[in-house]
Design a protein around this motif. Structure first.
Motif, PDB file in Angstrom:
ATOM      1  N   ALA A 149     123.573   7.751  26.688  1.00 17.21           N
ATOM      2  CA  ALA A 149     124.791   7.193  27.854  1.00 17.21           C
ATOM      3  C   ALA A 149     126.036   7.907  27.368  1.00 17.21           C
ATOM      4  N   GLU A 150     126.291   8.048  26.064  1.00 14.31           N
ATOM      5  CA  GLU A 150     127.464   8.488  25.613  1.00 14.31           C
ATOM      6  C   GLU A 150     127.689  10.047  26.174  1.00 14.31           C
ATOM      7  N   ARG A 151     126.518  10.916  25.926  1.00  9.94           N
ATOM      8  CA  ARG A 151     126.414  12.194  26.615  1.00  9.94           C
ATOM      9  C   ARG A 151     126.826  12.182  27.983  1.00  9.94           C
ATOM     10  N   HIS A 152     126.041  11.491  28.583  1.00 11.57           N
ATOM     11  CA  HIS A 152     126.159  11.284  30.164  1.00 11.57           C
ATOM     12  C   HIS A 152     127.680  10.735  30.463  1.00 11.57           C
ATOM     13  N   LYS A 153     128.170  10.182  29.887  1.00  9.13           N
ATOM     14  CA  LYS A 153     129.594   9.719  30.183  1.00  9.13           C
ATOM     15  C   LYS A 153     130.528  10.880  30.063  1.00  9.13           C
ATOM     16  N   ALA A 154     130.341  11.369  28.915  1.00 12.71           N
ATOM     17  CA  ALA A 154     131.148  12.470  28.784  1.00 12.71           C
ATOM     18  C   ALA A 154     131.025  13.580  29.827  1.00 12.71           C
ATOM     19  N   ARG A 161     132.992  16.990  24.366  1.00 14.32           N
ATOM     20  CA  ARG A 161     132.352  16.476  23.375  1.00 14.32           C
ATOM     21  C   ARG A 161     132.332  14.775  23.930  1.00 14.32           C
ATOM     22  N   THR A 162     131.693  13.971  23.085  1.00 11.02           N
ATOM     23  CA  THR A 162     131.461  12.565  23.469  1.00 11.02           C
ATOM     24  C   THR A 162     132.656  12.185  22.840  1.00 11.02           C
ATOM     25  N   ALA A 163     133.015  10.651  23.061  1.00  8.33           N
ATOM     26  CA  ALA A 163     134.304   9.881  22.197  1.00  8.33           C
ATOM     27  C   ALA A 163     133.936  10.038  21.059  1.00  8.33           C
ATOM     28  N   ARG A 164     132.543   9.433  20.638  1.00  6.16           N
ATOM     29  CA  ARG A 164     132.241   9.424  19.076  1.00  6.16           C
ATOM     30  C   ARG A 164     132.484  10.671  18.402  1.00  6.16           C
ATOM     31  N   GLU A 165     132.258  11.724  18.899  1.00  3.98           N
ATOM     32  CA  GLU A 165     132.433  13.243  18.154  1.00  3.98           C
ATOM     33  C   GLU A 165     133.857  13.592  18.007  1.00  3.98           C
ATOM     34  N   GLU A 166     134.571  13.060  19.117  1.00  9.01           N
ATOM     35  CA  GLU A 166     136.041  13.385  18.927  1.00  9.01           C
ATOM     36  C   GLU A 166     136.874  12.616  18.048  1.00  9.01           C
ATOM     37  N   LEU A 167     136.349  11.312  18.114  1.00  3.04           N
ATOM     38  CA  LEU A 167     136.960  10.218  17.172  1.00  3.04           C
ATOM     39  C   LEU A 167     136.571  10.686  15.720  1.00  3.04           C
ATOM     40  N   ARG A 168     135.167  11.283  15.539  1.00  2.00           N
ATOM     41  CA  ARG A 168     134.871  11.519  14.101  1.00  2.00           C
ATOM     42  C   ARG A 168     135.554  12.637  13.535  1.00  2.00           C
ATOM     43  N   GLU A 169     136.108  13.633  14.479  1.00  2.00           N
ATOM     44  CA  GLU A 169     136.857  14.776  13.847  1.00  2.00           C
ATOM     45  C   GLU A 169     138.171  14.478  13.546  1.00  2.00           C
ATOM     46  N   THR A 170     138.691  13.619  14.606  1.00  2.00           N
ATOM     47  CA  THR A 170     140.141  13.132  14.175  1.00  2.00           C
ATOM     48  C   THR A 170     140.223  12.192  13.232  1.00  2.00           C
ATOM     49  N   VAL A 171     139.348  11.557  12.871  1.00  5.38           N
ATOM     50  CA  VAL A 171     139.306  10.681  11.545  1.00  5.38           C
ATOM     51  C   VAL A 171     139.220  11.380  10.462  1.00  5.38           C
ATOM     52  N   ASP A 215     139.058   6.231  26.954  1.00 10.15           N
ATOM     53  CA  ASP A 215     137.514   5.917  26.905  1.00 10.15           C
ATOM     54  C   ASP A 215     137.287   4.414  27.165  1.00 10.15           C
ATOM     55  N   LEU A 216     137.090   4.077  28.347  1.00 10.63           N
ATOM     56  CA  LEU A 216     136.859   2.718  28.765  1.00 10.63           C
ATOM     57  C   LEU A 216     135.498   2.371  29.170  1.00 10.63           C
ATOM     58  N   ASN A 217     135.090   0.947  28.922  1.00  8.39           N
ATOM     59  CA  ASN A 217     134.037   0.534  29.237  1.00  8.39           C
ATOM     60  C   ASN A 217     134.072   0.068  30.729  1.00  8.39           C
ATOM     61  N   ASP A 219     134.614  -2.813  32.192  1.00  5.95           N
ATOM     62  CA  ASP A 219     135.729  -3.765  32.278  1.00  5.95           C
ATOM     63  C   ASP A 219     136.933  -3.191  32.173  1.00  5.95           C
ATOM     64  N   GLY A 220     137.212  -1.822  31.944  1.00  8.38           N
ATOM     65  CA  GLY A 220     138.244  -1.150  31.737  1.00  8.38           C
ATOM     66  C   GLY A 220     139.078  -1.395  30.338  1.00  8.38           C
ATOM     67  N   GLU A 221     137.937  -1.743  29.343  1.00  4.27           N
ATOM     68  CA  GLU A 221     138.776  -2.007  28.127  1.00  4.27           C
ATOM     69  C   GLU A 221     138.302  -0.728  27.106  1.00  4.27           C
ATOM     70  N   PRO A 222     139.104  -0.390  26.039  1.00  2.20           N
ATOM     71  CA  PRO A 222     138.859   0.937  25.331  1.00  2.20           C
ATOM     72  C   PRO A 222     137.538   0.564  24.628  1.00  2.20           C
ATOM     73  N   VAL A 223     136.853   1.555  24.381  1.00  5.76           N
ATOM     74  CA  VAL A 223     135.412   1.303  23.611  1.00  5.76           C
ATOM     75  C   VAL A 223     135.547   1.756  21.908  1.00  5.76           C
ATOM     76  N   PHE A 224     135.685   0.798  21.124  1.00  5.17           N
ATOM     77  CA  PHE A 224     136.048   1.031  19.921  1.00  5.17           C
ATOM     78  C   PHE A 224     134.847   1.513  18.917  1.00  5.17           C
ATOM     79  N   TYR A 225     134.684   2.168  17.890  1.00  2.00           N
ATOM     80  CA  TYR A 225     133.839   2.513  16.984  1.00  2.00           C
ATOM     81  C   TYR A 225     134.344   2.295  15.642  1.00  2.00           C
ATOM     82  N   PRO A 226     133.397   1.523  14.815  1.00  2.00           N
ATOM     83  CA  PRO A 226     133.981   1.291  13.352  1.00  2.00           C
ATOM     84  C   PRO A 226     133.756   2.634  12.813  1.00  2.00           C
TER      85      PRO A 226
END
Length: 547
Positions: A149-154, A161-171, A215-217, A219-226
């Protein structure tokens, strides 16, 4: 398509079949239960993908693969045991998707404990039996891959890249060289990342999660990753280990002279400090105990992230890719003894605070010097992982080293070209003198070096070192201490950077007098006084079992 009964409706081939028909068939065991007994989440999904280099498998082969995967996971074990309903769909030549409902025909939950691990184990057997590319077995320390689902969304959003991959690199880049919670979160905020923290009733910070602004769901809210969902070592407790660990008293202290001598807080000073820290770390990875080696390998990942973050345009892509690939090599089941790695972490910190290098002059030359030594360190990490049987990590380190090789060539071309031209202009008596010095210091390598085109750059460097008050023969001997260089593509390249670092010579020789007179006043120190480690150069082969 393949399915649990071999006769399920196939919307891809039967114009009279619909996805609703297939969904209703798969959900029948769920709907047969009383409403209160139906599981809230009853859909199981996975994808199975062939390597790009593999042959194209037939429909029959993919169908058999699907049956083996669902049997191995316990979704549909076969042999007369009650199983779940499932269907496999071939979306392209190279992959299939399998979907199942997690209620068996007799209304029970399947035994799907650790289904992902069991599926991976079966996939390794399938690869071997069908002659496909064999994926190195993992150890449970890899970062979580993006979901379908994340890949298709990207893809829909036009992201590479997916949001997860972008966030991982930024963190990862935000934590490189950081020394406190405050600094870490300030860096994330400066990168434009949304942050939410979790605190105990006492107010103590317990964790965090991050999101991209766009990166929104639904409902228009940001998708957070721990942080822990991005990578195992990016949870807040694991991040804090980096700056709370206490090192042993005999660990080498960070070398601050480089940053002071070449400009406090400058990109070139930071890169010299990085080369020195990497030089020291190689020996500790090769000869230190496992926990210390693991700490230095993890810290090497921080240095790569910091170098990529501050790199010039012509080396940026390769350094960024090298850092991303090496991320897999930075973790293993061997727990790092944090604190022992403080020299490398300090180097990462200096790189970040030194800012972006311009890619020319002293900045560009010291970038080549730093990449040169980091290659040795990454290669040492590949050897260490290979000896420990860490197949995925060893493979990642080898791939990262290859990307560093490309970045080095781009960074080193100009400064080595300048040194080459200076060496070509040396007088014949001077070249003969430097040849004699080389034969005296390195009798076993001298003829090979003299036959290399890089000899002229080395001759210019020997001349500079001698003019600065050093004993060039002692420097050369010190530069190859504990490490053979007879398999290097260019031994002279290796020695140029080692001598210029050991002798505290400007890495960028542009503008230096032809007679090699040092352009900055320094007090020459004997080569033997300097701490040394050693490593392989670009031409040396990695062990066969790391590829």
């Amino acid at each position: 398509m393949a399915s649990f009964d071999g006769m399920s409706p196939d919307p891809g081939r039967d114009p009279n079949a619909t996805l609703t028909d297939l969904q209703q068939l798969l959900d029948q065991p769920v709907m047969a239960l009383a409403e209160h007994a139906r599981p809230a989440k009853h859909v199981w999904h996975t994808s199975v993908r062939a390597d790009p280099g593999d042959r194209i498998l037939s429909d029959e082969e993919w169908a058999d693969i699907a049956r083996r995967i669902v049997a191995a996971t316990g979704i549909d074990p076969g042999d007369g045991q009650p199983g779940c309903r499932w269907a496999a769909v071939r979306h392209a030549d190279d992959h299939i998707h399998i979907v199942a409902t997690l209620v068996t025909e007799d209304g029970r939950r399947p035994d799907d404990y650790r289904s992902g691990t069991r599926a991976q184990a079966e996939a390794r057997l399938i690869e071997k039996e069908l002659g496909l590319h064999q994926v190195a077995p993992g150890d449970g320390t890899a970062a979580q891959r993006p979901t379908s689902a994340e890949r298709h969304k990207a893809e829909r959003q036009g992201r590479e890249r997916t949001a997860r991959e972008e966030l991982r690199e930024t963190v990862r880049r935000a934590v490189a060289g950081a020394s406190s919670d405050e600094e870490f979160f300030d860096r994330l905020a400066a990168a434009g990342i949304l942050i939410r923290t979790r605190a105990a009733p006492s107010g103590d910070l317990l964790g965090y999660k991050v999101a991209l602004l766009d990166d929104l769901n639904k409902d228009g809210e940001p998708v957070f990753y721990p942080g822990a969902r991005l990578a195992p070592d990016l949870s807040l407790p694991r991040i804090r280990e980096r700056w709370s660990g206490k090192g042993a008293q005999d660990d080498p202290a960070p070398r601050q002279e480089d940053a002071v001598r070449w400009g406090p807080g400058s990109p070139s000073g930071a890169r010299r400090e990085t080369a020195s820290a990497a030089w020291q770390a190689v020996l500790l990875v090769e000869l230190g105990d496992d926990a210390v080696a693991a700490a230095h390998i993890a810290a090497a990942g921080e240095v790569l992230d910091a170098l990529a973050k501050t790199s010039a345009a012509h080396t940026r892509r390769e350094l960024r890719d090298a850092a991303t690939v090496f991320e897999r090599a930075s973790r293993s089941q061997v727990r790092a003894a944090r604190g022992h790695d403080r020299a490398l972490r300090q180097a990462a910190r200096e790189l970040v605070h030194g800012g972006t290098a311009l890619g020319r002059g002293e900045d560009g030359a010291t970038t080549a010097m730093a990449i040169d030594m980091l290659f040795f360190l990454i290669t040492a990490a590949a050897h260490w992982h290979a000896k420990k049987g860490h197949a995925q990590q060893a493979e990642a380190a080898v791939r990262s080293a290859e990307l560093l090789r490309t970045a080095y060539r781009a960074a080193a071309a100009m400064p080595l070209g300048v040194l080459y031209q200076r060496g070509r202009r040396l007088s014949r008596p001077m070249l003969q003198r430097q040849s004699m010095v080389l034969r005296e210091a390195l009798p076993g390598l001298a003829e090979q070096i003299l036959a290399e085109s890089g000899w002229y750059a080395l001759a210019a460097t020997i001349t500079d070192a001698e003019a600065a008050g050093h004993d060039p023969a002692a420097l050369l001997a010190h530069a190859v201490e504990r490490r053979k260089l007879d398999t290097a593509d260019s031994v002279s390249d290796v020695l140029v950077w080692r001598l210029r670092r050991l002798a505290d010579l400007p890495a960028d020789a542009t503008g230096m007098p032809e007679n090699g007179t040092a352009r900055r006043p320094t007090t020459a120190r004997p080569a033997a006084a300097r701490t040394t480690a050693s490593g392989r150069h670009f031409g040396e082969e990695a062990p066969a079992n790391t590829r």
